[in-house]
Design a protein around this motif. Sequence first.
Motif, PDB file in Angstrom:
ATOM      1  N   ARG A   1      -1.221  -8.503  -5.274  1.00  0.00           N
ATOM      2  CA  ARG A   1      -0.253  -7.274  -5.136  1.00  0.00           C
ATOM      3  C   ARG A   1       0.353  -7.196  -6.522  1.00  0.00           C
ATOM      4  O   ARG A   1       0.967  -5.968  -6.652  1.00  0.00           O
ATOM      5  CB  ARG A   1       0.757  -7.605  -3.839  1.00  0.00           C
ATOM      6  CG  ARG A   1      -0.032  -7.922  -2.701  1.00  0.00           C
ATOM      7  CD  ARG A   1       1.142  -7.885  -1.537  1.00  0.00           C
ATOM      8  NE  ARG A   1       1.800  -6.772  -1.420  1.00  0.00           N
ATOM      9  CZ  ARG A   1       1.414  -5.732  -0.621  1.00  0.00           C
ATOM     10  NH1 ARG A   1       0.374  -5.962   0.387  1.00  0.00           N
ATOM     11  NH2 ARG A   1       2.133  -4.825  -0.597  1.00  0.00           N
ATOM     12  N   ALA A   2       0.599  -8.007  -7.305  1.00  0.00           N
ATOM     13  CA  ALA A   2       1.533  -7.810  -8.532  1.00  0.00           C
ATOM     14  C   ALA A   2       0.758  -6.918  -9.658  1.00  0.00           C
ATOM     15  O   ALA A   2      -0.527  -7.020  -9.905  1.00  0.00           O
ATOM     16  CB  ALA A   2       1.717  -9.340  -9.103  1.00  0.00           C
ATOM     17  N   GLY A   3       1.917  -6.242 -10.644  1.00  0.00           N
ATOM     18  CA  GLY A   3       1.361  -6.133 -11.617  1.00  0.00           C
ATOM     19  C   GLY A   3       1.768  -6.711 -13.031  1.00  0.00           C
ATOM     20  O   GLY A   3       1.184  -6.809 -13.794  1.00  0.00           O
ATOM     21  N   THR A   4       2.897  -7.648 -12.644  1.00  0.00           N
ATOM     22  CA  THR A   4       3.361  -8.617 -13.585  1.00  0.00           C
ATOM     23  C   THR A   4       3.886  -9.796 -13.101  1.00  0.00           C
ATOM     24  O   THR A   4       4.211  -9.808 -12.014  1.00  0.00           O
ATOM     25  CB  THR A   4       4.799  -7.935 -14.262  1.00  0.00           C
ATOM     26  OG1 THR A   4       4.428  -6.535 -14.624  1.00  0.00           O
ATOM     27  CG2 THR A   4       5.130  -8.887 -15.301  1.00  0.00           C
ATOM     28  N   ILE A   5       3.316 -10.803 -13.608  1.00  0.00           N
ATOM     29  CA  ILE A   5       3.641 -12.345 -13.154  1.00  0.00           C
ATOM     30  C   ILE A   5       4.523 -12.808 -14.232  1.00  0.00           C
ATOM     31  O   ILE A   5       4.398 -12.813 -15.461  1.00  0.00           O
ATOM     32  CB  ILE A   5       2.544 -13.276 -13.042  1.00  0.00           C
ATOM     33  CG1 ILE A   5       1.476 -12.489 -11.813  1.00  0.00           C
ATOM     34  CG2 ILE A   5       2.963 -14.592 -12.554  1.00  0.00           C
ATOM     35  CD1 ILE A   5       0.245 -13.194 -11.706  1.00  0.00           C
TER      36      ILE A   5
ATOM     37  N   ARG B   1      -6.307  -3.899  -3.925  1.00  0.00           N
ATOM     38  CA  ARG B   1      -5.446  -3.784  -5.004  1.00  0.00           C
ATOM     39  C   ARG B   1      -5.671  -2.471  -5.533  1.00  0.00           C
ATOM     40  O   ARG B   1      -6.866  -1.965  -5.973  1.00  0.00           O
ATOM     41  CB  ARG B   1      -5.925  -4.795  -6.115  1.00  0.00           C
ATOM     42  CG  ARG B   1      -5.042  -4.973  -7.407  1.00  0.00           C
ATOM     43  CD  ARG B   1      -5.376  -6.178  -8.337  1.00  0.00           C
ATOM     44  NE  ARG B   1      -4.915  -5.920  -9.231  1.00  0.00           N
ATOM     45  CZ  ARG B   1      -3.473  -6.245  -9.743  1.00  0.00           C
ATOM     46  NH1 ARG B   1      -2.684  -6.710  -9.050  1.00  0.00           N
ATOM     47  NH2 ARG B   1      -3.216  -6.276 -10.863  1.00  0.00           N
ATOM     48  N   SER B   2      -4.600  -1.543  -6.093  1.00  0.00           N
ATOM     49  CA  SER B   2      -4.901  -0.264  -6.403  1.00  0.00           C
ATOM     50  C   SER B   2      -5.018  -0.262  -7.901  1.00  0.00           C
ATOM     51  O   SER B   2      -5.563   0.522  -8.435  1.00  0.00           O
ATOM     52  CB  SER B   2      -3.347   0.435  -6.243  1.00  0.00           C
ATOM     53  OG  SER B   2      -2.323  -0.243  -6.711  1.00  0.00           O
ATOM     54  N   GLN B   3      -4.625  -1.344  -8.627  1.00  0.00           N
ATOM     55  CA  GLN B   3      -4.801  -1.488  -9.962  1.00  0.00           C
ATOM     56  C   GLN B   3      -6.100  -1.915 -10.275  1.00  0.00           C
ATOM     57  O   GLN B   3      -6.631  -2.915  -9.764  1.00  0.00           O
ATOM     58  CB  GLN B   3      -3.445  -2.342 -10.657  1.00  0.00           C
ATOM     59  CG  GLN B   3      -2.219  -2.109 -10.435  1.00  0.00           C
ATOM     60  CD  GLN B   3      -1.760  -2.613  -9.226  1.00  0.00           C
ATOM     61  OE1 GLN B   3      -2.346  -3.032  -8.177  1.00  0.00           O
ATOM     62  NE2 GLN B   3      -0.327  -3.114  -9.298  1.00  0.00           N
ATOM     63  N   ASP B   4      -6.859  -1.448 -11.484  1.00  0.00           N
ATOM     64  CA  ASP B   4      -7.975  -1.939 -11.797  1.00  0.00           C
ATOM     65  C   ASP B   4      -7.953  -3.352 -12.698  1.00  0.00           C
ATOM     66  O   ASP B   4      -8.887  -4.041 -12.218  1.00  0.00           O
ATOM     67  CB  ASP B   4      -8.480  -1.123 -13.149  1.00  0.00           C
ATOM     68  CG  ASP B   4      -8.807   0.369 -12.391  1.00  0.00           C
ATOM     69  OD1 ASP B   4      -9.192   0.406 -11.015  1.00  0.00           O
ATOM     70  OD2 ASP B   4      -8.707   1.691 -13.027  1.00  0.00           O
TER      71      ASP B   4
ATOM     72  N   ALA C   1       9.053  -4.375 -17.578  1.00  0.00           N
ATOM     73  CA  ALA C   1       7.702  -4.685 -16.919  1.00  0.00           C
ATOM     74  C   ALA C   1       7.652  -3.417 -15.800  1.00  0.00           C
ATOM     75  O   ALA C   1       6.429  -3.157 -15.448  1.00  0.00           O
ATOM     76  CB  ALA C   1       8.256  -6.041 -15.871  1.00  0.00           C
ATOM     77  N   ARG C   2       8.766  -3.067 -15.284  1.00  0.00           N
ATOM     78  CA  ARG C   2       8.585  -1.910 -14.416  1.00  0.00           C
ATOM     79  C   ARG C   2       7.802  -0.763 -15.197  1.00  0.00           C
ATOM     80  O   ARG C   2       7.054   0.116 -14.766  1.00  0.00           O
ATOM     81  CB  ARG C   2       9.905  -1.384 -13.731  1.00  0.00           C
ATOM     82  CG  ARG C   2      10.292  -2.525 -12.501  1.00  0.00           C
ATOM     83  CD  ARG C   2      11.362  -2.022 -11.865  1.00  0.00           C
ATOM     84  NE  ARG C   2      11.747  -2.854 -10.754  1.00  0.00           N
ATOM     85  CZ  ARG C   2      12.966  -3.443 -10.408  1.00  0.00           C
ATOM     86  NH1 ARG C   2      14.027  -3.111 -11.209  1.00  0.00           N
ATOM     87  NH2 ARG C   2      13.043  -4.210  -9.353  1.00  0.00           N
TER      88      ARG C   2
ATOM     89  N   GLY D   1       2.938  -2.024 -10.253  1.00  0.00           N
ATOM     90  CA  GLY D   1       2.655  -2.780  -9.035  1.00  0.00           C
ATOM     91  C   GLY D   1       4.111  -3.851  -9.188  1.00  0.00           C
ATOM     92  O   GLY D   1       4.987  -3.761  -9.734  1.00  0.00           O
ATOM     93  N   GLU D   2       4.008  -4.720  -8.139  1.00  0.00           N
ATOM     94  CA  GLU D   2       5.102  -5.716  -7.856  1.00  0.00           C
ATOM     95  C   GLU D   2       5.120  -6.541  -8.938  1.00  0.00           C
ATOM     96  O   GLU D   2       4.620  -6.880  -9.833  1.00  0.00           O
ATOM     97  CB  GLU D   2       4.925  -6.435  -6.681  1.00  0.00           C
ATOM     98  CG  GLU D   2       4.920  -5.393  -5.359  1.00  0.00           C
ATOM     99  CD  GLU D   2       4.295  -6.126  -3.988  1.00  0.00           C
ATOM    100  OE1 GLU D   2       4.277  -7.289  -4.204  1.00  0.00           O
ATOM    101  OE2 GLU D   2       3.711  -5.344  -3.053  1.00  0.00           O
TER     102      GLU D   2
END
Length: 264
Positions: free
Chosen positions: A72-76, A101-104, A180-181, A186-187
């Motif tokens: 689900r995340a875009g950044t960890i 997941r929406s991101q590639d 990050a945003r 992503g989350e």
Amino acid sequence: MHQPAQMSAELSDPGRALALWNTLAPHRGSDGEHPVRATFITALDGAVTAGGASAGLGTDMDQAVFHGMRARAGTILVGAATARHEGYGPATVLPALSHLRSQDAPAAVWMVSRALRREDVDHIAGAKKAASEDAGPMSLVVPDVGAESELRSYAASCGVDVRLVPGDLDGFLPGAVDLARRENDGEIDCEGGPHLLEALLRAGLLDELVLSMSPHLYFPADVHLLPRPSGADMHSWQRRLRVVSAFSSDDGGLYTRWTVDADA
């Protein structure tokens, strides 16, 4: 007595993967999207390590939750010391969850530190060499006042990306979250360690805590969910959390999702 719903850690079944994905959906975000969430596992007494590592607490369901949150995340976000100790590398997405997941690309792993250190640069350089081709990016995130020019040059020579965030050594986390945003869709998922979790909570940046409770007690406990303050590190604060989701699994653990009350 009310029994929490049960879920399966076997995600090869599309229906079970979707059920976990929906269960982990965030309740809210501080800006309406890209919420900041933390994924942790503890023993029943709050210990977050057993034998020096969080892997000692793990269950099959906790691993499913871990991979679900990563998908689900875009950044960890991960503290630099935790990343080195736990052997962190660039992230990948579990194939059973990739279609949701929406991101590639996989999430970007950001090692967060109050200062730029050579050992952190070396860790990322080594991790990138060992990573698979489908892994996501990995960067160091430090305050601009804590990054010596010589170390920045060393990082560049090693091919390690360093993100400099305006702010002092104690106040740069809001800027890191904002960055990050802006950069990653992503989350934002914090995976450790306790000092980073405490800093996010203290700064009012955390929206949710996704907490797995391992069905074990360990004595003596190594490290707890929040660090034990002492001396100059002593801070007094409190936050109120509210459970919004809970389920169990055949492995005996309890898996919960808590939202942080904004006005607490």
